[in-house]
Design a protein around this motif. Sequence first.
Motif, PDB file in Angstrom:
ATOM      1  N   LEU A 139     -38.833  12.884 -40.171  1.00 22.63           N
ATOM      2  CA  LEU A 139     -39.028  12.862 -39.117  1.00 22.63           C
ATOM      3  C   LEU A 139     -39.810  10.902 -38.478  1.00 22.63           C
ATOM      4  CD1 LEU A 139     -41.734  14.948 -36.982  1.00 22.63           C
ATOM      5  CD2 LEU A 139     -42.716  14.452 -38.632  1.00 22.63           C
ATOM      6  N   ARG A 140     -39.495  11.237 -37.123  1.00 28.88           N
ATOM      7  CA  ARG A 140     -40.225  10.086 -37.050  1.00 28.88           C
ATOM      8  C   ARG A 140     -40.474   9.725 -35.406  1.00 28.88           C
ATOM      9  NH1 ARG A 140     -34.397   8.808 -38.649  1.00 28.88           N
ATOM     10  NH2 ARG A 140     -34.356   7.387 -40.239  1.00 28.88           N
ATOM     11  N   ARG A 141     -41.630   8.553 -34.915  1.00 27.91           N
ATOM     12  CA  ARG A 141     -42.690   8.696 -33.860  1.00 27.91           C
ATOM     13  C   ARG A 141     -41.894   7.311 -33.898  1.00 27.91           C
ATOM     14  NH1 ARG A 141     -48.862   9.513 -34.094  1.00 27.91           N
ATOM     15  NH2 ARG A 141     -47.815  11.243 -34.078  1.00 27.91           N
ATOM     16  N   LYS A 142     -41.947   8.053 -32.072  1.00 31.00           N
ATOM     17  CA  LYS A 142     -40.861   6.731 -31.467  1.00 31.00           C
ATOM     18  C   LYS A 142     -41.664   6.829 -30.193  1.00 31.00           C
ATOM     19  CE  LYS A 142     -36.157   8.161 -33.138  1.00 31.00           C
ATOM     20  NZ  LYS A 142     -35.171   8.503 -32.472  1.00 31.00           N
ATOM     21  N   ILE A 143     -41.753   5.873 -29.293  1.00 24.88           N
ATOM     22  CA  ILE A 143     -42.659   5.252 -28.550  1.00 24.88           C
ATOM     23  C   ILE A 143     -41.886   4.757 -27.424  1.00 24.88           C
ATOM     24  CG2 ILE A 143     -44.231   3.971 -27.240  1.00 24.88           C
ATOM     25  CD1 ILE A 143     -45.737   3.208 -29.952  1.00 24.88           C
ATOM     26  N   TYR A 144     -41.676   5.369 -26.112  1.00 27.29           N
ATOM     27  CA  TYR A 144     -40.844   5.211 -25.524  1.00 27.29           C
ATOM     28  C   TYR A 144     -41.658   5.154 -23.886  1.00 27.29           C
ATOM     29  CZ  TYR A 144     -37.583   7.694 -27.999  1.00 27.29           C
ATOM     30  OH  TYR A 144     -36.767   8.644 -28.881  1.00 27.29           O
ATOM     31  N   GLN A 145     -41.075   3.768 -23.304  1.00 29.88           N
ATOM     32  CA  GLN A 145     -41.345   3.594 -21.633  1.00 29.88           C
ATOM     33  C   GLN A 145     -40.435   3.722 -20.813  1.00 29.88           C
ATOM     34  OE1 GLN A 145     -44.284   1.682 -21.603  1.00 29.88           O
ATOM     35  NE2 GLN A 145     -44.182   2.480 -19.053  1.00 29.88           N
ATOM     36  N   HIS A 146     -40.780   5.066 -20.309  1.00 28.11           N
ATOM     37  CA  HIS A 146     -40.470   6.132 -18.603  1.00 28.11           C
ATOM     38  C   HIS A 146     -40.425   5.354 -17.588  1.00 28.11           C
ATOM     39  CE1 HIS A 146     -38.921   9.183 -16.077  1.00 28.11           C
ATOM     40  NE2 HIS A 146     -38.442   9.576 -17.440  1.00 28.11           N
ATOM     41  N   PRO A 147     -39.558   5.172 -17.106  1.00 20.82           N
ATOM     42  CA  PRO A 147     -39.695   4.506 -15.538  1.00 20.82           C
ATOM     43  C   PRO A 147     -40.543   5.665 -14.419  1.00 20.82           C
ATOM     44  CG  PRO A 147     -37.615   5.316 -15.738  1.00 20.82           C
ATOM     45  CD  PRO A 147     -38.258   5.181 -16.926  1.00 20.82           C
ATOM     46  N   LEU A 148     -40.446   6.469 -15.004  1.00 24.16           N
ATOM     47  CA  LEU A 148     -41.762   7.412 -13.767  1.00 24.16           C
ATOM     48  C   LEU A 148     -42.959   7.629 -14.442  1.00 24.16           C
ATOM     49  CD1 LEU A 148     -41.873   8.983 -11.462  1.00 24.16           C
ATOM     50  CD2 LEU A 148     -40.407  10.974 -12.781  1.00 24.16           C
ATOM     51  N   VAL A 149     -43.318   8.099 -15.043  1.00 27.04           N
ATOM     52  CA  VAL A 149     -44.588   8.894 -16.021  1.00 27.04           C
ATOM     53  C   VAL A 149     -44.828   7.946 -17.193  1.00 27.04           C
ATOM     54  CG1 VAL A 149     -43.535  11.386 -15.834  1.00 27.04           C
ATOM     55  CG2 VAL A 149     -43.260  10.061 -18.400  1.00 27.04           C
ATOM     56  N   GLY A 150     -44.480   6.479 -17.118  1.00 25.40           N
ATOM     57  CA  GLY A 150     -45.399   5.116 -18.239  1.00 25.40           C
ATOM     58  C   GLY A 150     -45.079   5.463 -19.803  1.00 25.40           C
ATOM     59  N   PRO A 151     -45.918   5.538 -20.803  1.00 28.76           N
ATOM     60  CA  PRO A 151     -45.651   5.297 -21.833  1.00 28.76           C
ATOM     61  C   PRO A 151     -45.414   6.455 -22.623  1.00 28.76           C
ATOM     62  CG  PRO A 151     -47.797   4.186 -21.347  1.00 28.76           C
ATOM     63  CD  PRO A 151     -46.542   4.497 -20.223  1.00 28.76           C
ATOM     64  N   LEU A 152     -45.017   6.590 -23.320  1.00 24.22           N
ATOM     65  CA  LEU A 152     -45.057   8.483 -23.939  1.00 24.22           C
ATOM     66  C   LEU A 152     -44.257   7.965 -25.759  1.00 24.22           C
ATOM     67  CD1 LEU A 152     -42.071   9.561 -21.492  1.00 24.22           C
ATOM     68  CD2 LEU A 152     -43.933  10.826 -22.352  1.00 24.22           C
ATOM     69  N   THR A 153     -45.298   8.439 -26.610  1.00 26.33           N
ATOM     70  CA  THR A 153     -45.490   8.424 -28.349  1.00 26.33           C
ATOM     71  C   THR A 153     -44.875   9.449 -28.379  1.00 26.33           C
ATOM     72  OG1 THR A 153     -46.964   6.850 -28.393  1.00 26.33           O
ATOM     73  CG2 THR A 153     -46.378   8.513 -30.400  1.00 26.33           C
ATOM     74  N   LEU A 154     -43.816  10.229 -28.935  1.00 23.38           N
ATOM     75  CA  LEU A 154     -43.730  11.130 -29.162  1.00 23.38           C
ATOM     76  C   LEU A 154     -42.770  11.094 -30.906  1.00 23.38           C
ATOM     77  CD1 LEU A 154     -40.608  11.637 -25.905  1.00 23.38           C
ATOM     78  CD2 LEU A 154     -43.658  12.832 -26.446  1.00 23.38           C
ATOM     79  N   ASP A 155     -42.204  12.236 -31.565  1.00 28.37           N
ATOM     80  CA  ASP A 155     -42.266  12.556 -32.764  1.00 28.37           C
ATOM     81  C   ASP A 155     -40.903  14.121 -32.533  1.00 28.37           C
ATOM     82  OD1 ASP A 155     -44.795  11.387 -33.783  1.00 28.37           O
ATOM     83  OD2 ASP A 155     -45.883  13.510 -34.021  1.00 28.37           O
ATOM     84  N   SER A 156     -39.887  12.628 -32.916  1.00 28.04           N
ATOM     85  CA  SER A 156     -38.388  13.666 -32.972  1.00 28.04           C
ATOM     86  C   SER A 156     -39.045  14.197 -34.464  1.00 28.04           C
ATOM     87  CB  SER A 156     -37.881  12.856 -32.722  1.00 28.04           C
ATOM     88  OG  SER A 156     -37.301  11.677 -33.830  1.00 28.04           O
ATOM     89  N   GLN A 157     -37.461  15.270 -34.480  1.00 25.76           N
ATOM     90  CA  GLN A 157     -37.186  16.355 -35.788  1.00 25.76           C
ATOM     91  C   GLN A 157     -35.496  16.758 -35.347  1.00 25.76           C
ATOM     92  OE1 GLN A 157     -40.259  18.874 -37.184  1.00 25.76           O
ATOM     93  NE2 GLN A 157     -41.553  18.624 -35.283  1.00 25.76           N
ATOM     94  N   GLN A 158     -35.086  16.192 -36.855  1.00 25.00           N
ATOM     95  CA  GLN A 158     -33.877  16.916 -36.652  1.00 25.00           C
ATOM     96  C   GLN A 158     -33.265  18.129 -37.212  1.00 25.00           C
ATOM     97  OE1 GLN A 158     -30.740  13.301 -36.958  1.00 25.00           O
ATOM     98  NE2 GLN A 158     -30.465  14.576 -38.460  1.00 25.00           N
ATOM     99  N   PHE A 159     -33.052  19.660 -36.880  1.00 23.97           N
ATOM    100  CA  PHE A 159     -32.668  20.813 -37.370  1.00 23.97           C
ATOM    101  C   PHE A 159     -30.899  20.851 -37.560  1.00 23.97           C
ATOM    102  CE2 PHE A 159     -36.645  20.628 -35.053  1.00 23.97           C
ATOM    103  CZ  PHE A 159     -36.864  21.194 -36.169  1.00 23.97           C
ATOM    104  N   ASP A 160     -30.003  21.159 -38.503  1.00 23.20           N
ATOM    105  CA  ASP A 160     -29.051  21.531 -38.448  1.00 23.20           C
ATOM    106  C   ASP A 160     -28.635  22.714 -37.902  1.00 23.20           C
ATOM    107  OD1 ASP A 160     -28.805  19.262 -40.258  1.00 23.20           O
ATOM    108  OD2 ASP A 160     -28.880  20.639 -42.505  1.00 23.20           O
ATOM    109  N   VAL A 161     -27.757  22.661 -37.458  1.00 27.72           N
ATOM    110  CA  VAL A 161     -27.489  23.756 -36.214  1.00 27.72           C
ATOM    111  C   VAL A 161     -26.458  24.486 -37.465  1.00 27.72           C
ATOM    112  CG1 VAL A 161     -25.690  24.774 -34.089  1.00 27.72           C
ATOM    113  CG2 VAL A 161     -27.306  22.937 -34.112  1.00 27.72           C
ATOM    114  N   SER A 162     -27.120  25.686 -37.310  1.00 24.30           N
ATOM    115  CA  SER A 162     -26.154  27.123 -38.194  1.00 24.30           C
ATOM    116  C   SER A 162     -25.261  27.286 -38.237  1.00 24.30           C
ATOM    117  CB  SER A 162     -26.960  28.339 -37.919  1.00 24.30           C
ATOM    118  OG  SER A 162     -26.721  29.405 -38.775  1.00 24.30           O
ATOM    119  N   GLY A 163     -23.684  27.081 -38.937  1.00 23.21           N
ATOM    120  CA  GLY A 163     -22.499  27.266 -39.333  1.00 23.21           C
ATOM    121  C   GLY A 163     -22.072  26.243 -38.411  1.00 23.21           C
TER     122      GLY A 163
END
Length: 196
Positions: A139-163
């Motif tokens: 689980l990671r928190r990342k900060i992005y600077q988007h050219p249209l909507v500005g700064p975003l602080t987002l948490d990313s989660q990764q899940f294995d795809v079944s099969g």
Amino acid sequence: MHSIAGPKQRPGSRTQTTSRVDPQTQRLLDSLYEVPAYVFGRRLDILAWNPLAAALFTDYGALPERHRNLIWLTFLDPDYRVMNTDWARVAQECVAHLRMEARNYPSDQRLAELVGTLSVKDADFRTWWGSQQVTGAALRRKIYQHPLVGPLTLDSQQFDVSGKPDQHLVVFTAEPDSSSHEALKLLAQWANTPVA
């Protein structure tokens, strides 16, 4: 035990995994209106994504297939690089994940070509590849600077795809009622995706 765990590819196997996601996985991606999400496979190749992921990161569909790759974008796409406010940390994590892939699949020719290209084109990649760091999902928190909507602080989660042992779903969420949550809603409207 083996039937419960599913087939495991031995390190060094030359068997190539599928480069396509199942229709069910694509439906899942398409149903995630308020969160950016994508599926990546071996070598950090982006295999599928939802419209909000394309609006947030890049229009993956407009890229040549060989450039639909997280590590290629992180090191060689200037817009992608600028958007990651903590680029060095993100880039080092990508390299460590790719190194894990190389350890698991030492005979993967496409992975070797990708490493060779990045080693020639980027000094940071060369340095970090040589550091021997290896990492997996977290689980990671990342900060992005988007050219249209500005700064975003987002948490990313990764899940294995079944099969699909080499496919992973990554979902990005913002804290409820935060400015990042509102920015994602605005971006979803801009991307013409339905917002509940």
